[in-house]
Design a protein around this motif. Structure first.
Motif, PDB file in Angstrom:
ATOM      1  N   PHE A   1      13.674 -28.775  21.939  1.00  0.00           N
ATOM      2  CA  PHE A   1      12.307 -28.888  21.435  1.00  0.00           C
ATOM      3  C   PHE A   1      12.212 -28.373  19.996  1.00  0.00           C
ATOM      4  O   PHE A   1      11.463 -28.931  19.184  1.00  0.00           O
ATOM      5  CB  PHE A   1      11.328 -28.130  22.327  1.00  0.00           C
ATOM      6  N   ALA A   2      12.954 -27.322  19.665  1.00  0.00           N
ATOM      7  CA  ALA A   2      12.953 -26.816  18.291  1.00  0.00           C
ATOM      8  C   ALA A   2      13.415 -27.892  17.323  1.00  0.00           C
ATOM      9  O   ALA A   2      12.842 -28.071  16.228  1.00  0.00           O
ATOM     10  CB  ALA A   2      13.837 -25.578  18.187  1.00  0.00           C
ATOM     11  N   ALA A   3      14.452 -28.636  17.698  1.00  0.00           N
ATOM     12  CA  ALA A   3      14.941 -29.723  16.842  1.00  0.00           C
ATOM     13  C   ALA A   3      13.906 -30.829  16.711  1.00  0.00           C
ATOM     14  O   ALA A   3      13.701 -31.391  15.620  1.00  0.00           O
ATOM     15  CB  ALA A   3      16.244 -30.273  17.415  1.00  0.00           C
ATOM     16  N   LEU A   4      13.219 -31.155  17.814  1.00  0.00           N
ATOM     17  CA  LEU A   4      12.177 -32.180  17.776  1.00  0.00           C
ATOM     18  C   LEU A   4      11.027 -31.752  16.869  1.00  0.00           C
ATOM     19  O   LEU A   4      10.514 -32.553  16.070  1.00  0.00           O
ATOM     20  CB  LEU A   4      11.661 -32.441  19.194  1.00  0.00           C
ATOM     21  N   ALA A   5      10.622 -30.497  16.970  1.00  0.00           N
ATOM     22  CA  ALA A   5       9.503 -30.002  16.168  1.00  0.00           C
ATOM     23  C   ALA A   5       9.801 -30.081  14.677  1.00  0.00           C
ATOM     24  O   ALA A   5       8.911 -30.382  13.863  1.00  0.00           O
ATOM     25  CB  ALA A   5       9.179 -28.567  16.568  1.00  0.00           C
ATOM     26  N   LEU A   6      11.039 -29.834  14.292  1.00  0.00           N
ATOM     27  CA  LEU A   6      11.416 -29.909  12.880  1.00  0.00           C
ATOM     28  C   LEU A   6      11.285 -31.324  12.335  1.00  0.00           C
ATOM     29  O   LEU A   6      11.034 -31.533  11.140  1.00  0.00           O
ATOM     30  CB  LEU A   6      12.850 -29.414  12.696  1.00  0.00           C
ATOM     31  N   LYS A   7      11.458 -32.324  13.189  1.00  0.00           N
ATOM     32  CA  LYS A   7      11.372 -33.720  12.769  1.00  0.00           C
ATOM     33  C   LYS A   7       9.929 -34.225  12.707  1.00  0.00           C
ATOM     34  O   LYS A   7       9.679 -35.304  12.150  1.00  0.00           O
ATOM     35  CB  LYS A   7      12.163 -34.603  13.741  1.00  0.00           C
ATOM     36  N   ARG A   8       8.987 -33.478  13.271  1.00  0.00           N
ATOM     37  CA  ARG A   8       7.601 -33.958  13.343  1.00  0.00           C
ATOM     38  C   ARG A   8       6.632 -32.879  12.853  1.00  0.00           C
ATOM     39  O   ARG A   8       5.725 -32.466  13.570  1.00  0.00           O
ATOM     40  CB  ARG A   8       7.288 -34.380  14.775  1.00  0.00           C
ATOM     41  N   PRO A   9       6.785 -32.407  11.643  1.00  0.00           N
ATOM     42  CA  PRO A   9       5.964 -31.292  11.154  1.00  0.00           C
ATOM     43  C   PRO A   9       4.476 -31.614  11.082  1.00  0.00           C
ATOM     44  O   PRO A   9       3.634 -30.746  11.349  1.00  0.00           O
ATOM     45  CB  PRO A   9       6.554 -30.999   9.769  1.00  0.00           C
ATOM     46  N   ALA A  10       4.124 -32.839  10.684  1.00  0.00           N
ATOM     47  CA  ALA A  10       2.715 -33.187  10.551  1.00  0.00           C
ATOM     48  C   ALA A  10       2.011 -33.130  11.907  1.00  0.00           C
ATOM     49  O   ALA A  10       0.892 -32.605  12.031  1.00  0.00           O
ATOM     50  CB  ALA A  10       2.576 -34.582   9.935  1.00  0.00           C
ATOM     51  N   GLU A  11       2.687 -33.646  12.933  1.00  0.00           N
ATOM     52  CA  GLU A  11       2.081 -33.619  14.263  1.00  0.00           C
ATOM     53  C   GLU A  11       2.061 -32.194  14.828  1.00  0.00           C
ATOM     54  O   GLU A  11       1.070 -31.793  15.455  1.00  0.00           O
ATOM     55  CB  GLU A  11       2.849 -34.551  15.204  1.00  0.00           C
ATOM     56  N   MET A  12       3.106 -31.434  14.596  1.00  0.00           N
ATOM     57  CA  MET A  12       3.142 -30.058  15.085  1.00  0.00           C
ATOM     58  C   MET A  12       2.031 -29.216  14.446  1.00  0.00           C
ATOM     59  O   MET A  12       1.521 -28.274  15.061  1.00  0.00           O
ATOM     60  CB  MET A  12       4.506 -29.423  14.815  1.00  0.00           C
ATOM     61  N   ALA A  13       1.641 -29.568  13.219  1.00  0.00           N
ATOM     62  CA  ALA A  13       0.557 -28.830  12.559  1.00  0.00           C
ATOM     63  C   ALA A  13      -0.779 -29.053  13.255  1.00  0.00           C
ATOM     64  O   ALA A  13      -1.696 -28.232  13.125  1.00  0.00           O
ATOM     65  CB  ALA A  13       0.459 -29.265  11.091  1.00  0.00           C
ATOM     66  N   ARG A  14      -0.910 -30.148  13.992  1.00  0.00           N
ATOM     67  CA  ARG A  14      -2.152 -30.440  14.722  1.00  0.00           C
ATOM     68  C   ARG A  14      -2.175 -29.780  16.102  1.00  0.00           C
ATOM     69  O   ARG A  14      -3.223 -29.758  16.751  1.00  0.00           O
ATOM     70  CB  ARG A  14      -2.311 -31.951  14.869  1.00  0.00           C
ATOM     71  N   LEU A  15      -1.028 -29.281  16.542  1.00  0.00           N
ATOM     72  CA  LEU A  15      -0.907 -28.663  17.866  1.00  0.00           C
ATOM     73  C   LEU A  15      -1.028 -27.145  17.734  1.00  0.00           C
ATOM     74  O   LEU A  15      -0.336 -26.530  16.921  1.00  0.00           O
ATOM     75  CB  LEU A  15       0.439 -29.033  18.488  1.00  0.00           C
ATOM     76  N   ARG A  16      -1.888 -26.563  18.528  1.00  0.00           N
ATOM     77  CA  ARG A  16      -2.080 -25.111  18.521  1.00  0.00           C
ATOM     78  C   ARG A  16      -1.940 -24.583  19.937  1.00  0.00           C
ATOM     79  O   ARG A  16      -2.514 -25.142  20.880  1.00  0.00           O
ATOM     80  CB  ARG A  16      -3.467 -24.760  17.985  1.00  0.00           C
ATOM     81  N   LEU A  17      -1.165 -23.523  20.088  1.00  0.00           N
ATOM     82  CA  LEU A  17      -1.029 -22.836  21.366  1.00  0.00           C
ATOM     83  C   LEU A  17      -1.685 -21.469  21.255  1.00  0.00           C
ATOM     84  O   LEU A  17      -1.601 -20.810  20.217  1.00  0.00           O
ATOM     85  CB  LEU A  17       0.444 -22.667  21.746  1.00  0.00           C
ATOM     86  N   ARG A  18      -2.317 -21.048  22.331  1.00  0.00           N
ATOM     87  CA  ARG A  18      -2.908 -19.706  22.341  1.00  0.00           C
ATOM     88  C   ARG A  18      -2.840 -19.125  23.747  1.00  0.00           C
ATOM     89  O   ARG A  18      -2.955 -19.852  24.752  1.00  0.00           O
ATOM     90  CB  ARG A  18      -4.358 -19.728  21.856  1.00  0.00           C
ATOM     91  N   PRO A  19      -2.661 -17.806  23.851  1.00  0.00           N
ATOM     92  CA  PRO A  19      -2.670 -17.174  25.173  1.00  0.00           C
ATOM     93  C   PRO A  19      -4.091 -16.949  25.679  1.00  0.00           C
ATOM     94  O   PRO A  19      -5.060 -17.018  24.910  1.00  0.00           O
ATOM     95  CB  PRO A  19      -1.978 -15.829  24.913  1.00  0.00           C
ATOM     96  N   LEU A  20      -4.205 -16.686  26.952  1.00  0.00           N
ATOM     97  CA  LEU A  20      -5.492 -16.349  27.556  1.00  0.00           C
ATOM     98  C   LEU A  20      -6.061 -15.098  26.902  1.00  0.00           C
ATOM     99  O   LEU A  20      -5.341 -14.123  26.664  1.00  0.00           O
ATOM    100  CB  LEU A  20      -5.307 -16.140  29.058  1.00  0.00           C
ATOM    101  N   VAL A  21      -7.352 -15.131  26.610  1.00  0.00           N
ATOM    102  CA  VAL A  21      -8.037 -13.990  26.003  1.00  0.00           C
ATOM    103  C   VAL A  21      -8.571 -13.104  27.129  1.00  0.00           C
ATOM    104  O   VAL A  21      -9.535 -13.465  27.808  1.00  0.00           O
ATOM    105  CB  VAL A  21      -9.176 -14.458  25.084  1.00  0.00           C
ATOM    106  N   ARG A  22      -7.949 -11.954  27.335  1.00  0.00           N
ATOM    107  CA  ARG A  22      -8.308 -11.099  28.466  1.00  0.00           C
ATOM    108  C   ARG A  22      -9.745 -10.608  28.407  1.00  0.00           C
ATOM    109  O   ARG A  22     -10.404 -10.462  29.438  1.00  0.00           O
ATOM    110  CB  ARG A  22      -7.376  -9.879  28.520  1.00  0.00           C
ATOM    111  N   ARG A  23     -10.242 -10.351  27.211  1.00  0.00           N
ATOM    112  CA  ARG A  23     -11.595  -9.778  27.104  1.00  0.00           C
ATOM    113  C   ARG A  23     -12.676 -10.808  27.472  1.00  0.00           C
ATOM    114  O   ARG A  23     -13.842 -10.447  27.655  1.00  0.00           O
ATOM    115  CB  ARG A  23     -11.829  -9.239  25.703  1.00  0.00           C
TER     116      ARG A  23
END
Length: 370
Positions: A178-200
């Motif tokens: 997946f790291a190799a795939l992400a390097l090939k698709r920087p524009a699309e990866m910039a549109r993807l955001r991951l976030r953890p659950l907000v406990r508060r």
């Protein structure tokens, strides 16, 4: 003489929850008694507000020989179910238990039942239909190898198998790919955001989890939407697991696209008698603190709107990478991904590439009430 009757009073309720420990040598897994009992307490498990539930015990020669629970949702589109099954190896005991469940479900106006489900497909699913003797896993029931044949002989029809796939974290190949795939698709990866659950904002996050779950899994076989009361009850059960576990959300252009959850396998720490006293509390505390060998991934899904979209593969890959990374962070050696419908070829192909071979199978049956 064998008779099955509803659980009445505290002593019979305790006998219901104690039975798996007594019959453990036959191949039944042992749940944490305290935790299981909470699932029948309306003050704790608010799921019960939307469902009619009855526990039954089978008595043979004056001793408890089996148990079952019947569940009928108020939603007529959701199936009536039987579950929490545990019994001696006796077809007559099973027949008495199934008859008791059928009678209760018939009284609620239903014509068939599906199971074992404790209580719905959103909870514990099925009876083992292979890979018997596997190590205990959180919310994945263990049952004897003779049970499938006995359920068949009782006139129930198999309807679906669910699978578990287990990843050896040290041997996984996904993260590097997946790291190799992400390097090939920087524009699309910039549109993807991951976030953890907000406990508060736990209650708000629970509502978001439920909305994503109902969307991503809504078209699956047997899907039952999570209702507000059920979400509240599940939140009480989920919160302790998130001390070291995690839920991660994926967004595409700030729009929710999917999620993954990973939790420690506290089943490793449950004593053989299912009791917390005298030393079970300490073992459970260590397990909740992450001091276990393995973990379970019970949710990994993408919303319907993004199926076939370029975001789908990227979000799925990124979520899985994060779950694997969380296992490494906690020192967990293996990750079970479950359950997976046996007809889900795309997910099974993805598991083969990890590699995460199939190492668990559970089956559901259905039958009329005549």
């Amino acid at each position: 003489m064998i008779v099955a009757r509803p659980v009445s009073g505290g002593a019979e309720a305790r006998a219901f929850h104690a039975l798996p420990a007594r019959l453990r040598p036959l191949g039944w897994s042992v749940p944490l008694r305290w935790d299981e009992a909470r699932m029948f307490d309306p003050a704790v498990f608010t799921f019960l507000a939307d469902h009619a539930v009855q526990r039954f015990l089978a008595w043979k020669d004056g001793a408890v020989a089996g148990r079952i629970a019947a569940c009928v949702p108020k939603d007529p589109a959701a199936p009536a179910t039987f579950g929490f099954l545990c019994l001696e190896r006796d077809p007559a005991v099973l027949a008495a238990l199934l008859a008791a469940a059928r009678g209760f479900i018939r009284e609620q106006g239903r014509a068939e039942m599906t199971g074992p489900l404790s209580f719905t497909i959103n909870h514990e699913v099925g009876a083992q239909a292979g890979f018997f003797g596997r190590a205990p896993m959180l919310r994945m029931p263990g049952s004897p190898d003779w049970l499938p044949g006995m359920l068949d002989a009782a006139g129930l029809a198999p309807v679906r198998d669910m699978l578990a796939c287990t990843l050896d974290v040290a041997a996984e190949r996904h993260s590097a790919r997946f790291a190799a795939l992400a390097l090939k698709r920087p524009a699309e990866m910039a549109r993807l955001r991951l976030r953890p659950l907000v406990r508060r904002d736990f209650d708000g996050e629970l509502r978001r989890i439920a909305a994503l779950y109902n969307d991503a899994w809504g078209a699956n076989w047997g899907a039952v939407p999570l209702g507000a009361a059920e979400v509240k009850g599940l939140g009480r059960l989920l919160r302790p697991l998130l001390w070291r576990g995690e839920v991660i959300f994926a967004e595409w252009d700030r729009k929710p696209v999917g999620l993954v959850s990973v939790v420690p396998n506290i089943a490793e720490a449950i004593p053989g008698n299912g009791r917390l006293l005298p030393f079970g509390w300490a073992r459970l505390g260590l397990a909740l603190a992450g001091q276990v060998r393995g973990a379970r991934l019970p949710m990994l899904g993408i919303t319907q709107d993004f199926r076939g979209h370029p975001a789908s593969a990227l979000a799925m890959g990124a979520l899985l990478r994060e779950a694997i990374g969380h296992c490494r962070l906690r020192g967990w050696q293996h990750l079970e991904i479950s359950w997976i419908l046996d007809s889900n070829a795309a997910m099974l192909n993805a598991m083969a590439r990890l590699p995460a071979p199939v190492d668990g199978r559970w089956r559901l049956w259905r039958g009329g009430l005549d």
